[in-house]
Design a protein around this motif. Structure first.
Motif, PDB file in Angstrom:
ATOM      1  N   ARG A 108       0.828  -1.200   0.000  1.00  0.00           N
ATOM      2  CA  ARG A 108       0.000   0.000   0.000  1.00  0.00           C
ATOM      3  C   ARG A 108       0.869   1.260   0.000  1.00  0.00           C
ATOM      4  N   GLN A 109       1.943   1.250   0.780  1.00  0.00           N
ATOM      5  CA  GLN A 109       2.847   2.398   0.794  1.00  0.00           C
ATOM      6  C   GLN A 109       3.428   2.651  -0.595  1.00  0.00           C
ATOM      7  N   ALA A 110       3.793   1.586  -1.286  1.00  0.00           N
ATOM      8  CA  ALA A 110       4.328   1.738  -2.635  1.00  0.00           C
ATOM      9  C   ALA A 110       3.289   2.337  -3.572  1.00  0.00           C
ATOM     10  N   LEU A 111       2.048   1.867  -3.486  1.00  0.00           N
ATOM     11  CA  LEU A 111       0.990   2.403  -4.347  1.00  0.00           C
ATOM     12  C   LEU A 111       0.737   3.882  -4.056  1.00  0.00           C
ATOM     13  N   GLU A 112       0.800   4.271  -2.802  1.00  0.00           N
ATOM     14  CA  GLU A 112       0.607   5.684  -2.452  1.00  0.00           C
ATOM     15  C   GLU A 112       1.677   6.551  -3.106  1.00  0.00           C
ATOM     16  N   ILE A 113       2.910   6.071  -3.104  1.00  0.00           N
ATOM     17  CA  ILE A 113       3.990   6.832  -3.735  1.00  0.00           C
ATOM     18  C   ILE A 113       3.818   6.873  -5.249  1.00  0.00           C
ATOM     19  N   LEU A 114       3.484   5.739  -5.853  1.00  0.00           N
ATOM     20  CA  LEU A 114       3.304   5.699  -7.304  1.00  0.00           C
ATOM     21  C   LEU A 114       2.161   6.602  -7.741  1.00  0.00           C
ATOM     22  N   LEU A 115       1.103   6.679  -6.952  1.00  0.00           N
ATOM     23  CA  LEU A 115       0.001   7.583  -7.263  1.00  0.00           C
ATOM     24  C   LEU A 115       0.461   9.033  -7.169  1.00  0.00           C
ATOM     25  N   ARG A 116       1.214   9.358  -6.145  1.00  0.00           N
ATOM     26  CA  ARG A 116       1.697  10.736  -5.971  1.00  0.00           C
ATOM     27  C   ARG A 116       2.610  11.154  -7.112  1.00  0.00           C
ATOM     28  N   ARG A 127       2.390   9.907 -10.073  1.00  0.00           N
ATOM     29  CA  ARG A 127       1.685   9.606 -11.326  1.00  0.00           C
ATOM     30  C   ARG A 127       2.496   8.608 -12.162  1.00  0.00           C
ATOM     31  N   HIS A 128       2.883   7.527 -11.512  1.00  0.00           N
ATOM     32  CA  HIS A 128       3.735   6.519 -12.141  1.00  0.00           C
ATOM     33  C   HIS A 128       2.917   5.271 -12.459  1.00  0.00           C
ATOM     34  N   PRO A 129       2.996   4.724 -13.681  1.00  0.00           N
ATOM     35  CA  PRO A 129       2.216   3.537 -14.050  1.00  0.00           C
ATOM     36  C   PRO A 129       2.708   2.278 -13.341  1.00  0.00           C
ATOM     37  N   VAL A 130       1.764   1.359 -13.056  1.00  0.00           N
ATOM     38  CA  VAL A 130       2.106   0.152 -12.303  1.00  0.00           C
ATOM     39  C   VAL A 130       1.251  -1.023 -12.752  1.00  0.00           C
ATOM     40  N   LEU A 173      -6.980   3.501  -3.813  1.00  0.00           N
ATOM     41  CA  LEU A 173      -5.796   3.917  -4.564  1.00  0.00           C
ATOM     42  C   LEU A 173      -5.856   3.433  -6.007  1.00  0.00           C
ATOM     43  N   LEU A 174      -6.318   2.202  -6.190  1.00  0.00           N
ATOM     44  CA  LEU A 174      -6.385   1.631  -7.534  1.00  0.00           C
ATOM     45  C   LEU A 174      -7.370   2.396  -8.414  1.00  0.00           C
ATOM     46  N   GLN A 175      -8.473   2.851  -7.843  1.00  0.00           N
ATOM     47  CA  GLN A 175      -9.443   3.632  -8.618  1.00  0.00           C
ATOM     48  C   GLN A 175      -8.827   4.954  -9.069  1.00  0.00           C
ATOM     49  N   GLN A 176      -8.078   5.593  -8.181  1.00  0.00           N
ATOM     50  CA  GLN A 176      -7.433   6.862  -8.556  1.00  0.00           C
ATOM     51  C   GLN A 176      -6.382   6.631  -9.637  1.00  0.00           C
ATOM     52  N   LEU A 177      -5.612   5.570  -9.502  1.00  0.00           N
ATOM     53  CA  LEU A 177      -4.621   5.257 -10.532  1.00  0.00           C
ATOM     54  C   LEU A 177      -5.310   4.938 -11.861  1.00  0.00           C
ATOM     55  N   LEU A 216      -3.179   4.529 -15.135  1.00  0.00           N
ATOM     56  CA  LEU A 216      -1.873   4.231 -14.561  1.00  0.00           C
ATOM     57  C   LEU A 216      -1.782   2.842 -13.931  1.00  0.00           C
ATOM     58  N   VAL A 217      -2.795   1.997 -14.068  1.00  0.00           N
ATOM     59  CA  VAL A 217      -2.744   0.703 -13.392  1.00  0.00           C
ATOM     60  C   VAL A 217      -3.485  -0.370 -14.179  1.00  0.00           C
ATOM     61  N   LYS A 218      -2.973  -1.583 -14.064  1.00  0.00           N
ATOM     62  CA  LYS A 218      -3.640  -2.775 -14.551  1.00  0.00           C
ATOM     63  C   LYS A 218      -3.389  -3.871 -13.530  1.00  0.00           C
ATOM     64  N   VAL A 219      -4.432  -4.635 -13.193  1.00  0.00           N
ATOM     65  CA  VAL A 219      -4.321  -5.706 -12.202  1.00  0.00           C
ATOM     66  C   VAL A 219      -4.635  -7.037 -12.859  1.00  0.00           C
ATOM     67  N   ALA A 220      -3.771  -8.021 -12.647  1.00  0.00           N
ATOM     68  CA  ALA A 220      -4.013  -9.380 -13.147  1.00  0.00           C
ATOM     69  C   ALA A 220      -4.177 -10.320 -11.968  1.00  0.00           C
TER      70      ALA A 220
END
Length: 352
Positions: free
Chosen positions: A146-154, A156-159, A174-178, A183-187
């Motif tokens: 979760r900490q990593a996702l918060e930073i990636l969102l801040r 604006r980094h794709p993940v 966080l995933l909705q904002q990304l 900026l995000v895809k989940v498998a």
């Protein structure tokens, strides 16, 4: 090596020596004790203060160049996990040590922010939790993912995320904002729809039903989702390929992939023990098909073939996958994440 039945909730009871160990020990009965004290199977979490957290990959077989792994080892206990041999670098066994002696990179957030802020950093999609699952059970307390996702969102980094856990829904905010910024895809990795097979093959991962529900919830929330059938194991779960793809499509998956079982280094021995314990009547046939797909060996590490294999079985599997992917609408163009929005905090966005 004889196979002992694993404790409930573990993938193996074996703890083979890692390939770097300078010495080996062997238990001998000296007649003094009739029973061995059973080894402790409780989960132990160690702390690592990482120097860097972004790994770079140049393999043509995977669709990413950068990855971040919050943890070493994985409590899910999947018997086939390709990451098991990496535990040898820590003088630990790829066997039950891999499932029970975990390492958490507790300074991950600090290091990730430092590396993303370096002058000249060029953003590319980061694969989060590829070597081991970023949403394994200890993430509930550690919260490193979760900490990593918060930073990636801040930033604006794709993940990219791939997981077997429904815990990913905890971070839906966080995933909705990304997702809103592309900026995000989940498998979701789904290897079987059979609860009993899941129990012995992936003991601490989410149930098949929970993974499908996770796909539905993510899709409903507007988060792009895919399904990975990985690994496909001959005579164990390959017959489920079409059913898994259909179920995932109905749950909202937009695309799909698969990987043929890989058995590098110590995994081959662990997997054959598992086969002998759970599927003795077909173990020889399973290994025969694997060797036919790997040039006569248990594993072929060559780029281009290690993920798909070769030969009659591998070719038929590839044809089945292609037909099923098209049939269930999972052959849509690869979803491209947006790298153009990346901005280190404190930097001014370009007006061009």
């Amino acid at each position: 090596m004889s196979f002992n039945s694993p404790p409930r909730g573990r993938g193996t009871a074996s703890n083979p020596h890692n390939r770097f160990a300078p010495t080996r020990s062997q238990v001998e009965d000296d007649g003094w004790f009739q029973e061995e004290t059973p080894p402790c199977r409780a989960t132990e979490v160690r702390v690592e203060r990482a120097k860097t957290v972004i790994s770079r990959n140049n393999s043509p077989d995977v669709g990413f160049d950068l990855s971040v792994n919050p943890y070493r080892g994985c409590e899910h206990g999947c018997i086939y996990c390709f990451a098991r041999p990496s535990h040898a670098y820590w003088d630990l066994s790829p066997g039950i040590d891999f499932e029970t002696r975990l390492i958490a990179k507790t300074n991950l957030a600090e290091r990730l922010e430092e590396e993303l802020s370096k002058p000249g950093y060029v953003p590319q999609p980061i694969a989060l939790g590829i070597n081991t699952d970023a949403y394994q059970p200890i993430e509930r307390e550690q919260r490193l993912t979760r900490q990593a996702l918060e930073i990636l969102l801040r930033f604006r980094h794709p993940v990219h995320l791939i997981t077997k856990s429904s815990l990913v829904l905890r971070d839906l905010d966080l995933l909705q904002q990304l997702a809103a910024h592309n900026l995000v895809k989940v498998a979701l990795s789904i290897t079987t729809l059979d609860d009993e097979l899941k129990r012995i093959m992936e003991p601490r991962a989410a149930s098949p039903g929970a993974r499908l529900r996770t796909l539905r919830e993510l899709d409903k929330a507007g988060v792009p989702v895919a399904v990975m059938v990985a690994p496909v194991i001959p005579m164990i779960n390959d017959m489920e390929l079409e059913r898994i793809l259909q179920a995932a499509s109905e749950a909202g998956a937009r695309s799909a992939g698969y990987v043929l079982l890989r058995l590098p280094l110590e995994i081959a021995e662990l997997f054959e023990e598992w086969l002998a314990a759970h599927f003795p009547e077909r173990a020889e046939h399973v290994m025969s098909l694997i060797r036919q797909s790997r040039g006569g060996k248990s594993y072929d590490s060559r780029f281009g073939s290690r993920m798909r294999g070769e030969g009659a079985f591998a070719d038929l599997l590839a044809q089945r996958f292609a037909l099923a992917r098209k049939r269930f609408g999972l052959d849509r163009r690869r979803f491209q994440l947006d790298c153009s929005q990346f901005t280190a905090p404190g930097q001014q966005l370009s007006l061009l």
